[in-house]
Design an enzyme around this catalytic site. Structure first.
Site, PDB file in Angstrom:
ATOM      1  N   HIS A  58       0.823  -1.209   0.000  1.00  0.00           N
ATOM      2  CA  HIS A  58       0.000   0.000   0.000  1.00  0.00           C
ATOM      3  C   HIS A  58       0.859   1.260   0.000  1.00  0.00           C
ATOM      4  O   HIS A  58       0.968   1.966   1.008  1.00  0.00           O
ATOM      5  CB  HIS A  58      -0.946  -0.015   1.203  1.00  0.00           C
ATOM      6  CG  HIS A  58      -2.096  -0.963   1.015  1.00  0.00           C
ATOM      7  ND1 HIS A  58      -2.798  -1.523   2.058  1.00  0.00           N
ATOM      8  CD2 HIS A  58      -2.671  -1.448  -0.118  1.00  0.00           C
ATOM      9  CE1 HIS A  58      -3.757  -2.309   1.582  1.00  0.00           C
ATOM     10  NE2 HIS A  58      -3.684  -2.280   0.261  1.00  0.00           N
ATOM     11  N   HIS A  91      -0.542  -8.686   0.957  1.00  0.00           N
ATOM     12  CA  HIS A  91      -1.633  -8.773   1.942  1.00  0.00           C
ATOM     13  C   HIS A  91      -2.326 -10.133   1.941  1.00  0.00           C
ATOM     14  O   HIS A  91      -3.134 -10.406   2.828  1.00  0.00           O
ATOM     15  CB  HIS A  91      -2.665  -7.671   1.669  1.00  0.00           C
ATOM     16  CG  HIS A  91      -2.018  -6.321   1.561  1.00  0.00           C
ATOM     17  ND1 HIS A  91      -1.748  -5.717   0.359  1.00  0.00           N
ATOM     18  CD2 HIS A  91      -1.544  -5.498   2.497  1.00  0.00           C
ATOM     19  CE1 HIS A  91      -1.132  -4.571   0.573  1.00  0.00           C
ATOM     20  NE2 HIS A  91      -0.994  -4.407   1.862  1.00  0.00           N
ATOM     21  N   CYS A 113       2.931 -11.974   2.397  1.00  0.00           N
ATOM     22  CA  CYS A 113       3.945 -11.966   3.463  1.00  0.00           C
ATOM     23  C   CYS A 113       3.821 -13.247   4.287  1.00  0.00           C
ATOM     24  O   CYS A 113       2.712 -13.633   4.693  1.00  0.00           O
ATOM     25  CB  CYS A 113       3.743 -10.751   4.365  1.00  0.00           C
ATOM     26  SG  CYS A 113       4.881 -10.763   5.758  1.00  0.00           S
ATOM     27  N   GLU A 143      -6.163  -7.726   3.505  1.00  0.00           N
ATOM     28  CA  GLU A 143      -5.652  -8.812   4.352  1.00  0.00           C
ATOM     29  C   GLU A 143      -6.812  -9.512   5.076  1.00  0.00           C
ATOM     30  O   GLU A 143      -6.826 -10.748   5.191  1.00  0.00           O
ATOM     31  CB  GLU A 143      -4.650  -8.253   5.368  1.00  0.00           C
ATOM     32  CG  GLU A 143      -4.040  -9.353   6.217  1.00  0.00           C
ATOM     33  CD  GLU A 143      -3.149  -8.830   7.328  1.00  0.00           C
ATOM     34  OE1 GLU A 143      -2.422  -7.840   7.118  1.00  0.00           O
ATOM     35  OE2 GLU A 143      -3.192  -9.423   8.421  1.00  0.00           O
ATOM     36  N   CYS A 211       2.415  -7.991  13.546  1.00  0.00           N
ATOM     37  CA  CYS A 211       3.757  -8.436  13.165  1.00  0.00           C
ATOM     38  C   CYS A 211       4.837  -7.600  13.832  1.00  0.00           C
ATOM     39  O   CYS A 211       4.580  -6.510  14.340  1.00  0.00           O
ATOM     40  CB  CYS A 211       3.890  -8.420  11.654  1.00  0.00           C
ATOM     41  SG  CYS A 211       4.312  -6.806  11.027  1.00  0.00           S
ATOM     42  N   SER A 239      -2.593   2.652   3.661  1.00  0.00           N
ATOM     43  CA  SER A 239      -1.649   1.805   4.402  1.00  0.00           C
ATOM     44  C   SER A 239      -2.074   1.762   5.862  1.00  0.00           C
ATOM     45  O   SER A 239      -1.935   2.747   6.593  1.00  0.00           O
ATOM     46  CB  SER A 239      -0.230   2.374   4.266  1.00  0.00           C
ATOM     47  OG  SER A 239       0.578   1.901   5.313  1.00  0.00           O
ATOM     48  N   SER A 240      -2.604   0.613   6.271  1.00  0.00           N
ATOM     49  CA  SER A 240      -3.133   0.483   7.633  1.00  0.00           C
ATOM     50  C   SER A 240      -2.069   0.828   8.671  1.00  0.00           C
ATOM     51  O   SER A 240      -2.311   1.604   9.596  1.00  0.00           O
ATOM     52  CB  SER A 240      -3.636  -0.950   7.838  1.00  0.00           C
ATOM     53  OG  SER A 240      -3.911  -1.201   9.180  1.00  0.00           O
ATOM     54  N   ASN A 241      -0.852   0.285   8.497  1.00  0.00           N
ATOM     55  CA  ASN A 241       0.146   0.511   9.556  1.00  0.00           C
ATOM     56  C   ASN A 241       0.579   1.964   9.607  1.00  0.00           C
ATOM     57  O   ASN A 241       0.896   2.481  10.678  1.00  0.00           O
ATOM     58  CB  ASN A 241       1.312  -0.474   9.408  1.00  0.00           C
ATOM     59  CG  ASN A 241       2.293  -0.067   8.337  1.00  0.00           C
ATOM     60  OD1 ASN A 241       3.232   0.665   8.604  1.00  0.00           O
ATOM     61  ND2 ASN A 241       2.085  -0.513   7.097  1.00  0.00           N
TER      62      ASN A 241
HETATM   63  S1  SF4 Z   1       3.822  -5.148   7.871  1.00  0.00           S
HETATM   64 FE1  SF4 Z   1       4.303  -7.134   8.802  1.00  0.00          FE
HETATM   65  S2  SF4 Z   1       2.777  -8.550   7.990  1.00  0.00           S
HETATM   66 FE2  SF4 Z   1       2.765  -6.719   6.680  1.00  0.00          FE
HETATM   67  S3  SF4 Z   1       4.169  -7.189   5.028  1.00  0.00           S
HETATM   68 FE3  SF4 Z   1       5.368  -6.160   6.619  1.00  0.00          FE
HETATM   69  S4  SF4 Z   1       6.223  -7.849   7.863  1.00  0.00           S
HETATM   70 FE4  SF4 Z   1       4.544  -8.680   6.660  1.00  0.00          FE
END
Ligand code: SF4
Length: 335
Positions: A58, A91, A113, A143, A211, A239-241
């Site tokens: 993302h 994802h 991943c 995901e 993760c 991008s969720s993270n």
């Molecule tokens: S954020 Fe974590 S789960 Fe997502 S791709 Fe990166 S290592 Fe893998």
């Protein structure tokens, strides 16, 4: 001839207080790195075009860069010509997508991943043991769709503590939970606590699903956010993270925090009266975009960034086996 050495510049009090802190770790995680390299190697090996289902990761810069090299991004497999090569994004995809690919005789390379694949395995195992599985995540995220597709009859989505009162299960003593890998660690724990209050026999997954990269980036942003006037998070809106990093920064005490795709999206007004700026980036963000943000700050009188290290990362994932096999075959054929 006399040389005028000039008068040393006197910084205004505001300027003297200025500081830029840079989170470490930030940016690319092992899963994103692997997914992007997978598309690059597939383009080298098979030639353009290589189709990619959904954004490989993302980040809009990563996607447009790969597009310029011959990758074609599609939403669904019916857009891919029969027999063509298609890469599945980091994802993950549901078994139904694998089935569709088979029907269309597509050559598939799965860049899911490995940490997402681990959650898929857990979903299959809990479903085989006939548990009701509560999947903590965001509706519509790829995901979540992929994981839920592993056991659609057993999985229900829980988006946060407020959803818990509405959960219906067949047997309260056979309930388990899983989560999306890129959620806020603290919020997820809150949701799990709320679920456990309703279902005391709740079964945990063997290890946290959130993760290492998500956790490390959240810990790092907490460290640089606590006394920051402004935290800039580099990352795309889907991008969720990256989105979580803004929330975590604000919860950790940052006076303000914004997400930008790159330096061009920074509003100069955000810097009004701001001395302490902290910068980080999501797991799908190439480092040159962070450097662009640091240059932007330097041009406006901020000092060089000081890195704040909170964790070391050395994880690397091997490329997908189907790609490695074709690379070996090409090598032995002398291509
Ligand atoms: S954020 Fe974590 S789960 Fe997502 S791709 Fe990166 S290592 Fe893998």
């Amino acid at each position: 001839m006399s040389t005028d050495l000039g008068t040393p510049a006197v910084l205004s009090p505001d300027e003297a207080d200025r500081a830029v802190r840079l989170a470490a770790p930030r940016g690319y995680c092992a899963g994103v790195d692997r997914a992007v390299i997978t598309v690059e190697k597939a383009l080298d090996l098979y030639g353009a075009p290589v189709y990619v289902r959904k954004q490989i990761v993302h980040n809009k810069h990563v996607v447009s860069n790969l597009e310029s090299r011959g990758a074609i991004f599609v939403e669904e497999l019916h857009e891919v010509p029969e027999g063509a090569t298609v890469v599945f994004s980091a994802h993950g995809v549901s078994p139904e997508v694998h089935r569709q690919a088979e029907v269309r005789s597509l050559k598939t390379i799965d860049a899911t991943c490995p940490l997402v694949t681990k959650v898929h395995h857990e979903a299959k195992r809990f479903a085989a043991e006939d548990y009701d599985i509560l999947l903590i995540g965001h509706e519509g995220h790829e995901e979540v769709e992929g994981t839920a597709g592993e056991a659609p009859d057993h999985i229900q989505l829980v988006q946060g503590p407020d959803d818990v009162k509405n959960i219906e299960v067949r047997d309260p003593s056979r309930v388990s939970w899983l989560s999306q890998t890129t959620l806020s660690v603290d919020e997820t724990l809150e949701t799990v606590a709320a679920i456990r209050e309703r279902f005391p026999e709740l079964l945990d997954p063997p290890s946290d699903d959130i993760c290492y990269a998500t956790q490390n980036r959240q810990l790092a942003v907490k460290e640089i956010a606590a006394d920051a006037d402004l935290v800039i998070v580099v990352g795309s809106g889907n991008s969720s993270n990256s989105v979580r990093l803004v929330e975590v920064a604000l919860e950790a005490g940052a006076k303000a925090s914004y997400r930008v795709d790159d330096a061009s999206e920074i509003d100069e007004a955000w810097l009004d009266g701001v001395a302490k700026v902290s910068v980080t980036s999501g797991a799908s963000v190439p480092e040159d975009l962070v450097e662009g943000v640091l240059d932007f700050l330097t041009e406006r009188g901020y000092p060089d960034a000081q890195a704040v290290h909170t964790a070391e990362e050395s994880l690397i994932f091997a490329l997908p086996p189907e790609l490695r096999r074709d690379m070996r075959a090409a090598q032995s054929a002398g291509k």
